[in-house]
Write a protein that holds these residues in place. Structure first.
Motif, PDB file in Angstrom:
ATOM      1  N   VAL A  98       0.700  -1.031   0.361  1.00 38.78           N
ATOM      2  CA  VAL A  98       0.309  -0.050  -0.192  1.00 38.78           C
ATOM      3  C   VAL A  98       0.827   1.528  -0.144  1.00 38.78           C
ATOM      4  O   VAL A  98       1.380   1.133   1.011  1.00 38.78           O
ATOM      5  N   VAL A  99       0.694   2.022  -0.703  1.00 40.46           N
ATOM      6  CA  VAL A  99       1.653   3.306  -1.057  1.00 40.46           C
ATOM      7  C   VAL A  99       0.934   4.162  -0.524  1.00 40.46           C
ATOM      8  O   VAL A  99      -0.596   4.848  -0.987  1.00 40.46           O
ATOM      9  N   GLY A 100       0.925   4.486   0.560  1.00 40.14           N
ATOM     10  CA  GLY A 100       0.209   6.336   1.800  1.00 40.14           C
ATOM     11  C   GLY A 100      -0.528   5.370   2.548  1.00 40.14           C
ATOM     12  O   GLY A 100      -1.381   4.402   2.403  1.00 40.14           O
ATOM     13  N   GLY A 101      -0.029   6.670   3.849  1.00 41.13           N
ATOM     14  CA  GLY A 101      -0.320   5.906   5.229  1.00 41.13           C
ATOM     15  C   GLY A 101      -1.544   6.368   5.692  1.00 41.13           C
ATOM     16  O   GLY A 101      -2.087   7.279   7.304  1.00 41.13           O
TER      17      GLY A 101
ATOM     18  N   ALA B 113      -2.699   5.296  -2.862  1.00 41.30           N
ATOM     19  CA  ALA B 113      -3.013   6.062  -1.798  1.00 41.30           C
ATOM     20  C   ALA B 113      -2.008   7.164  -1.593  1.00 41.30           C
ATOM     21  O   ALA B 113      -1.995   7.563  -0.166  1.00 41.30           O
ATOM     22  N   MET B 114      -1.788   7.684  -2.331  1.00 41.43           N
ATOM     23  CA  MET B 114      -0.798   9.453  -1.998  1.00 41.43           C
ATOM     24  C   MET B 114      -1.850  10.117  -1.774  1.00 41.43           C
ATOM     25  O   MET B 114      -1.502  11.071  -1.932  1.00 41.43           O
ATOM     26  N   GLY B 115      -3.092  10.205  -2.089  1.00 41.77           N
ATOM     27  CA  GLY B 115      -3.195  11.868  -1.301  1.00 41.77           C
ATOM     28  C   GLY B 115      -3.271  12.242  -2.865  1.00 41.77           C
ATOM     29  O   GLY B 115      -3.636  12.032  -3.995  1.00 41.77           O
ATOM     30  N   CYS B 116      -3.808  13.650  -2.135  1.00 41.30           N
ATOM     31  CA  CYS B 116      -3.741  15.225  -2.935  1.00 41.30           C
ATOM     32  C   CYS B 116      -2.677  16.339  -3.028  1.00 41.30           C
ATOM     33  O   CYS B 116      -2.395  15.726  -1.511  1.00 41.30           O
ATOM     34  N   ARG B 117      -2.894  16.816  -4.090  1.00 40.39           N
ATOM     35  CA  ARG B 117      -1.998  18.431  -3.126  1.00 40.39           C
ATOM     36  C   ARG B 117      -2.800  19.619  -3.617  1.00 40.39           C
ATOM     37  O   ARG B 117      -3.824  19.760  -4.345  1.00 40.39           O
ATOM     38  N   GLU B 118      -2.369  20.727  -3.192  1.00 37.92           N
ATOM     39  CA  GLU B 118      -3.500  22.132  -2.861  1.00 37.92           C
ATOM     40  C   GLU B 118      -2.934  22.313  -4.427  1.00 37.92           C
ATOM     41  O   GLU B 118      -1.826  22.538  -4.619  1.00 37.92           O
ATOM     42  N   ARG B 119      -3.411  23.401  -5.049  1.00 41.74           N
ATOM     43  CA  ARG B 119      -3.287  24.380  -6.149  1.00 41.74           C
ATOM     44  C   ARG B 119      -2.544  25.245  -5.776  1.00 41.74           C
ATOM     45  O   ARG B 119      -2.943  25.815  -4.028  1.00 41.74           O
ATOM     46  N   THR B 120      -1.474  25.867  -6.389  1.00 44.88           N
ATOM     47  CA  THR B 120      -1.188  26.931  -5.923  1.00 44.88           C
ATOM     48  C   THR B 120      -1.136  28.441  -6.494  1.00 44.88           C
ATOM     49  O   THR B 120      -2.050  28.813  -7.430  1.00 44.88           O
TER      50      THR B 120
ATOM     51  N   VAL C  43      -7.872  26.927  -3.343  1.00 43.63           N
ATOM     52  CA  VAL C  43      -8.285  27.245  -4.130  1.00 43.63           C
ATOM     53  C   VAL C  43      -8.357  25.303  -5.574  1.00 43.63           C
ATOM     54  O   VAL C  43      -8.209  25.918  -6.674  1.00 43.63           O
ATOM     55  N   GLY C  44      -8.971  24.394  -4.587  1.00 44.26           N
ATOM     56  CA  GLY C  44      -8.996  23.578  -4.947  1.00 44.26           C
ATOM     57  C   GLY C  44      -7.984  22.774  -4.791  1.00 44.26           C
ATOM     58  O   GLY C  44      -6.230  23.067  -4.320  1.00 44.26           O
ATOM     59  N   LEU C  45      -7.865  21.393  -5.307  1.00 44.29           N
ATOM     60  CA  LEU C  45      -7.227  20.207  -4.743  1.00 44.29           C
ATOM     61  C   LEU C  45      -6.587  19.105  -6.041  1.00 44.29           C
ATOM     62  O   LEU C  45      -7.509  19.127  -6.896  1.00 44.29           O
ATOM     63  N   ILE C  46      -5.648  19.043  -5.960  1.00 44.03           N
ATOM     64  CA  ILE C  46      -4.963  17.548  -7.662  1.00 44.03           C
ATOM     65  C   ILE C  46      -4.430  17.084  -6.529  1.00 44.03           C
ATOM     66  O   ILE C  46      -3.471  16.694  -5.912  1.00 44.03           O
ATOM     67  N   PRO C  47      -5.148  15.572  -7.070  1.00 42.91           N
ATOM     68  CA  PRO C  47      -5.079  14.158  -6.878  1.00 42.91           C
ATOM     69  C   PRO C  47      -3.561  13.791  -7.283  1.00 42.91           C
ATOM     70  O   PRO C  47      -2.706  14.365  -8.673  1.00 42.91           O
ATOM     71  N   GLU C  48      -2.407  13.519  -6.910  1.00 43.37           N
ATOM     72  CA  GLU C  48      -0.869  13.156  -6.576  1.00 43.37           C
ATOM     73  C   GLU C  48      -1.005  11.629  -7.652  1.00 43.37           C
ATOM     74  O   GLU C  48      -0.578  11.386  -6.933  1.00 43.37           O
ATOM     75  N   ASN C  49      -0.739  12.335  -8.620  1.00 41.10           N
ATOM     76  CA  ASN C  49      -0.800  11.220  -9.662  1.00 41.10           C
ATOM     77  C   ASN C  49       0.317  10.934 -10.372  1.00 41.10           C
ATOM     78  O   ASN C  49       1.178   9.864 -11.098  1.00 41.10           O
ATOM     79  N   GLU C  50       1.903  11.314  -9.816  1.00 39.97           N
ATOM     80  CA  GLU C  50       3.245  11.452 -10.387  1.00 39.97           C
ATOM     81  C   GLU C  50       3.390   9.717 -10.349  1.00 39.97           C
ATOM     82  O   GLU C  50       4.103   9.342 -11.568  1.00 39.97           O
ATOM     83  N   LEU C  51       3.907   9.016  -9.057  1.00 41.05           N
ATOM     84  CA  LEU C  51       4.274   7.976  -9.577  1.00 41.05           C
ATOM     85  C   LEU C  51       3.345   6.936 -10.774  1.00 41.05           C
ATOM     86  O   LEU C  51       3.247   5.659 -11.210  1.00 41.05           O
ATOM     87  N   THR C  52       1.366   7.134 -10.881  1.00 49.35           N
ATOM     88  CA  THR C  52       0.307   7.053 -11.265  1.00 49.35           C
ATOM     89  C   THR C  52       0.908   7.345 -12.940  1.00 49.35           C
ATOM     90  O   THR C  52       0.501   6.021 -13.525  1.00 49.35           O
TER      91      THR C  52
ATOM     92  N   VAL D  88      -6.293   9.984  -3.998  1.00 49.81           N
ATOM     93  CA  VAL D  88      -5.477  10.555  -5.466  1.00 49.81           C
ATOM     94  C   VAL D  88      -6.463  10.021  -6.897  1.00 49.81           C
ATOM     95  O   VAL D  88      -6.152  10.207  -8.286  1.00 49.81           O
ATOM     96  N   VAL D  89      -7.950   9.401  -6.057  1.00 47.59           N
ATOM     97  CA  VAL D  89      -8.895   9.152  -7.645  1.00 47.59           C
ATOM     98  C   VAL D  89      -9.507  10.213  -7.837  1.00 47.59           C
ATOM     99  O   VAL D  89      -9.643  10.569  -8.880  1.00 47.59           O
ATOM    100  N   HIS D  90     -10.266  10.158  -6.758  1.00 48.34           N
ATOM    101  CA  HIS D  90     -10.982  11.935  -7.175  1.00 48.34           C
ATOM    102  C   HIS D  90     -11.284  12.480  -5.588  1.00 48.34           C
ATOM    103  O   HIS D  90     -11.367  12.156  -4.652  1.00 48.34           O
ATOM    104  N   VAL D  91     -11.141  13.488  -5.658  1.00 45.09           N
ATOM    105  CA  VAL D  91     -10.991  14.853  -4.348  1.00 45.09           C
ATOM    106  C   VAL D  91     -12.171  14.104  -3.572  1.00 45.09           C
ATOM    107  O   VAL D  91     -13.141  14.424  -3.616  1.00 45.09           O
TER     108      VAL D  91
END
Lengths: 414, 484
Positions: free
Chosen positions: A6-9, A113-120, A252-261, A294-297
């Protein structure tokens, strides 16, 4: 060889790992990049978590604690302070940590299961000077709740996402003056309960259909200009308001963090910025599943947990040799719907029913959610209120899905 | 102590001058107004090493550009600075513009630029598949390159320090007095005395000049705004893609960066000396012009906007000369584009001017002329393994977007010119350069900086002095009101 990595705790990874163990997977490891489990919940010290899952109001750390406690009773391994660098199609996970060095771990199944990050600020190109004092709401939340430092005294919040709203209240309680919450859309991006409890209760004005058009200040923020926007979200000249402040928080929004994906070559949905998933949260790569933000916010962690338990159970089944089979049909978004999860359903793999999660494009009153396949209407669901800030879901029984051919389309009818 | 040479300003010109001077047995002092080097125009530009076909033939600019570009390649190799020779294209969008390409080509030939040729629109699109269909011809120059401009300046400044040059940060020059043969330089950090002075103060070169002589040029600072795009867009340009230059500058370019991102810009608007604000109109213009060259540029992939100020003057050429009537005082002013490309050649010219002013410059023995950086991300799996074994701090990834480890951040903190800010760390090892723009790693970098420098987190800056990040502590248990 692990049954499951599982990637992400965070909440997604914890729920997936536990469910996988309950469903028969044996050798499981969670790889977490931070120094503790729990992910973003650790900095969410407000309550309101767990109403659906545990039927009580918990804080973020308490909610995470429940799952950590459940895991402690199992033999699931945890590797903290461990960063995954890449994943290969042969399900090898390359990771590094100070303690264990560079490792290549192999698994029968993987859950992302890496979650998401914030828009900057850079992502939305706010003009003006570039002083210190512009934070994403989550970064500010980390400083305030985990490090014990304040990030400002007079605050304007751009965006009405939930973290921004929560931080409006938090900063106020810590003695800062929150001057305004500014939202470019004509409706809030956050949950209604947060608008009431975090803005209204503290007399913080919410300016809908407004945005920040200029930032002033050479070294630290000194002033922002806020203007009303037209229906194309373009600022209206002459409507400007000036706020003297030292801090801007961005929600101003969250973006799933899918660099590994992406790096693994897994298919990404441009609408969600997450992986395209099947009914059991499996991605386009065999044996690789994904769940949570990481799939949808999501709006509520309770739904993250539920989705992740499904992903974990499905990953366990895969690891034990139960590959999903059957032809897939596409789930498409029709009028008024901005995306759906899952994007594909293998009807043979659906046991009793399949849940579809989605968001709508605007606020609707007394409308219907309609599911069609070709010209055939499979189902219709009445809704009194629909809003983009609140994730919707419908449950399609297998008997209805069996009538579908080719693809199904979910839309809103007024 | 009397210094042989004092260099005012530590942008790329001051750094290149210090680097050149550090080869000789001289006492050299560099005075920098800000709290870090490479913190002005050097960190905010297109990051291009130009081939050298833009400047008019027989100008200093032409000669120094071509010579500087050659030297840059060698310096980047020796000092381990990210550099990539990717070539450049200047686009013509109509037959009317073709004579302008021809003119640039003729300039290039006259200036001694190697490997340039005019190609058709189709040939250009073969090189650059995302190029606009409207392009009818292009000037191709093989020798154009991209570089990490602030690391280029940092590397030269660090090498100068390693070889004995003194750098004083937070030393803004307030007055210069001639005392006999010596210059007494008053700064915000004290008074220094030097035999020779080099004015490399960038957009402030006019002010410094006027401390010793009557005005002989006017500064016309000109702002340029940019979009920096996510690495996902890095593939849209393989080479530096220019449009036909205008009087104001080289026009809006679309180019890869050495970090794998895509850069789009700049515009050209007259501005104040330190005016690095962006504007909605300016960004709109940059976006529109960028899309003219590469229509598929996706602005939603923007990760940062920024602006830099060109040190333009009323003169067309660079101003590199001994100030009239002030023996021993050298101006290096009006170093606009292609100043980054020309920097090492400009430094050599400055040295020859200093030599002519009567200073002896014997070579140093035991010169330490190389620098080697540890960049975890670029290592092979086994090299990564070995590095972590040697020092576990390289196994702790702090910046997730760019995969920068704690080991690299510690290297940055312990480098020859100590950084005091989160952006100072970013400039040295790329932490916070990525798509989340320090959202995740910012608090962690701040924490490491405070720990290693032995200061309170409240004292850590974002960038320049005054850019404080934290304003106080949160309430303690039992406290009634906030102590902010």
């Amino acid at each position: 060889m692990y049954d499951l990595i599982v990637v992400g705790g965070g909440p997604a990874g914890l729920a997936a790992a536990y469910a996988a163990r309950q469903n028969g997977a044996k050798k499981i490891i969670i790889l977490e990049r931070d120094k503790e489990l729990g992910g973003i919940l650790n900095q969410c010290i407000h309550n309101g978590f767990g109403l659906h899952r545990f039927k009580e109001e918990l804080t973020g750390p308490e909610y995470a604690g429940r799952f950590e406690k459940m895991l402690e009773s199992t033999d699931v391994e945890v590797s903290l302070d461990t960063m995954v660098l890449s994943i290969t199609p042969r399900r090898e996970v390359h990771c590094v940590s100070a303690e264990d060095g560079y490792r290549i771990l192999e698994a029968k199944a993987i859950v992302l299961a890496m979650g998401c990050r914030e828009r900057t600020r850079g992502a939305i190109s706010i003009p003006g000077t570039r002083p210190a004092g512009v934070f994403t709401a989550g970064a500010a939340q980390r400083y305030v709740n985990m490090e014990g430092y304040m990030v400002g005294k007079r605050v304007v919040i751009l965006g009405s996402g939930d973290i921004g709203l929560i931080m409006a209240r938090r900063m106020t309680l810590e003695g800062a003056k929150v001057l305004a919450c500014v939202e470019v859309m004509p409706y809030s991006g956050g949950l209604n309960r947060n608008i009431v409890q975090c803005l209204h209760d503290y007399d913080i004005p919410l300016y809908l259909s407004h945005t920040i058009t200029d930032i002033k200040g050479d070294r630290r923020v000194e002033q922002v200009t806020v203007a009303k926007v037209d229906e194309n979200r373009k600022p209206i000249k002459g409507s400007e308001m000036i706020f003297d402040c030292d801090t801007i928080l961005l929600s101003v929004g969250l973006i799933p963090e899918n660099e590994l994906t992406r790096g693994a070559g897994i298919e990404i949905d441009r609408r969600t910025n997450g992986a395209v998933v099947y009914e059991n949260m499996e991605t386009s790569m065999d044996g690789v599943f994904a769940c949570g933000n990481v799939v949808h916010v999501h709006d509520l962690v309770d739904f993250v947990s539920a989705e992740s338990e499904r992903a974990g159970a499905a990953a366990a089944k895969y690891a034990l040799g139960g590959e999903a089979a059957g032809e897939a049909i596409d789930v498409k978004n029709g009028d008024g719907v901005s995306y759906t999860v899952p994007q594909k359903i293998r009807i043979d793999n659906v046991e009793k029913a399949c849940e579809i999660f989605f968001r709508v494009r605007k606020i609707y009153k007394d409308s219907k959610i309609v599911v069609k396949s070709g010209e055939t209407q499979l189902a219709s669901f009445k809704r009194e209120h629909l809003a983009p800030g609140e994730m919707e879901h419908i449950t399609l029984p297998k008997v209805l899905l069996d009538k579908a051919s080719g693809e199904i389309v979910v839309s809103v009818e007024e | 102590m009397v210094y042989d040479v004092a260099v005012i300003g530590c942008g790329v010109i001051g750094a290149a001058t210090a680097y050149e001077l550090s080869h000789f047995k001289l006492n050299v002092l560099v005075l920098e107004a800000e709290n870090d080097v490479a913190d002005g125009t050097t960190k905010a530009n297109s990051a291009i090493i130009h081939a050298g076909y833009d400047p008019e033939p027989n100008t200093e600019m032409a000669r120094l550009n071509v010579e500087g570009s050659k030297l840059a390649k060698d310096i980047c190799k020796k000092l381990d600075v990210p550099y990539k020779q990717c070539g450049s294209l200047v686009l013509a969008f109509s037959d009317d513009e073709i004579p302008r390409l021809k003119k640039l080509y003729d300039n290039g030939v006259a200036n001694g630029v190697p490997d340039i040729r005019v190609i058709t629109g189709d040939e250009a699109r073969k090189m650059e598949p995302y190029l606009s269909k409207e392009v009818v011809a292009a000037l191709y120059a093989l020798s154009a390159a991209i570089v990490n401009p602030w690391d280029y300046a940092l590397a030269m400044a660090e090498t100068a320090v390693v070889n004995g040059v003194e750098i004083k940060l937070r030393s803004k020059v307030t007055a210069i007095k001639k005392q006999g043969d010596l210059f007494e330089i008053h700064t915000t950090s004290g008074v220094y005395t030097a035999k020779l002075v080099v004015n490399a103060a960038g957009v402030h070169a006019g002010e410094i000049h006027e401390m010793v002589a009557a005005p002989s040029f006017e500064m016309h600072p000109t702002s340029g705004q940019y979009y920096l795009m996510d690495r996902s867009e890095g593939g849209l340009a393989g080479s530096v893609i220019f449009q036909c230059p205008t009087k104001e500058g080289k026009g809006v370019l679309v180019a890869p960066t050495v970090h794998g991102n895509l850069i789009v810009g700049p515009d050209a608007v007259p501005c104040g000396e330190d005016d690095v604000k962006t504007t909605a109109d300016g960004l709109d213009y940059v976006a529109r012009m960028g899309k003219k060259s590469v229509p598929s540029v996706d602005l939603r992939a923007s990760i940062r906007n920024f602006a830099g100020v060109r040190a333009n003057t009323n003169k067309d050429d660079f101003i590199i000369e001994v100030v009239d009537g002030v023996h021993g005082f050298v101006d290096a002013a009006g170093i606009k584009s292609p100043g980054l490309s020309a920097a090492p050649a400009i430094a050599k010219k400055i040295c020859s001017l200093l030599l002519a002013e009567g200073i002896e410059m014997p070579f140093k023995d035991n010169y330490k002329g190389t620098r080697k950086m540890k960049r975890f991300k670029q290592l092979s799996d086994s090299e990564k393994q070995a590095l972590i074994r040697e020092n576990p701090a390289y196994g702790r990834v702090i910046c997730r977007c760019e995969t920068i480890t704690e080991g690299e951040i510690l290297d940055a903190i312990r480098s020859p010119i100590t950084p005091c800010s989160v952006d100072g760390i970013k400039r040295r090892c790329n932490a916070g350069m990525g798509r989340c723009q320090g959202g995740f790693c910012g608090p962690r970098v701040l924490d490491i900086l405070a720990r290693e420098l032995g200061v309170s987190p409240l004292d850590i800056l974002q960038d320049k002095d005054g850019t404080f990040i934290l304003t106080g502590q949160t309430k303690k248990a039992g406290e009634g009101t906030a102590d902010v």
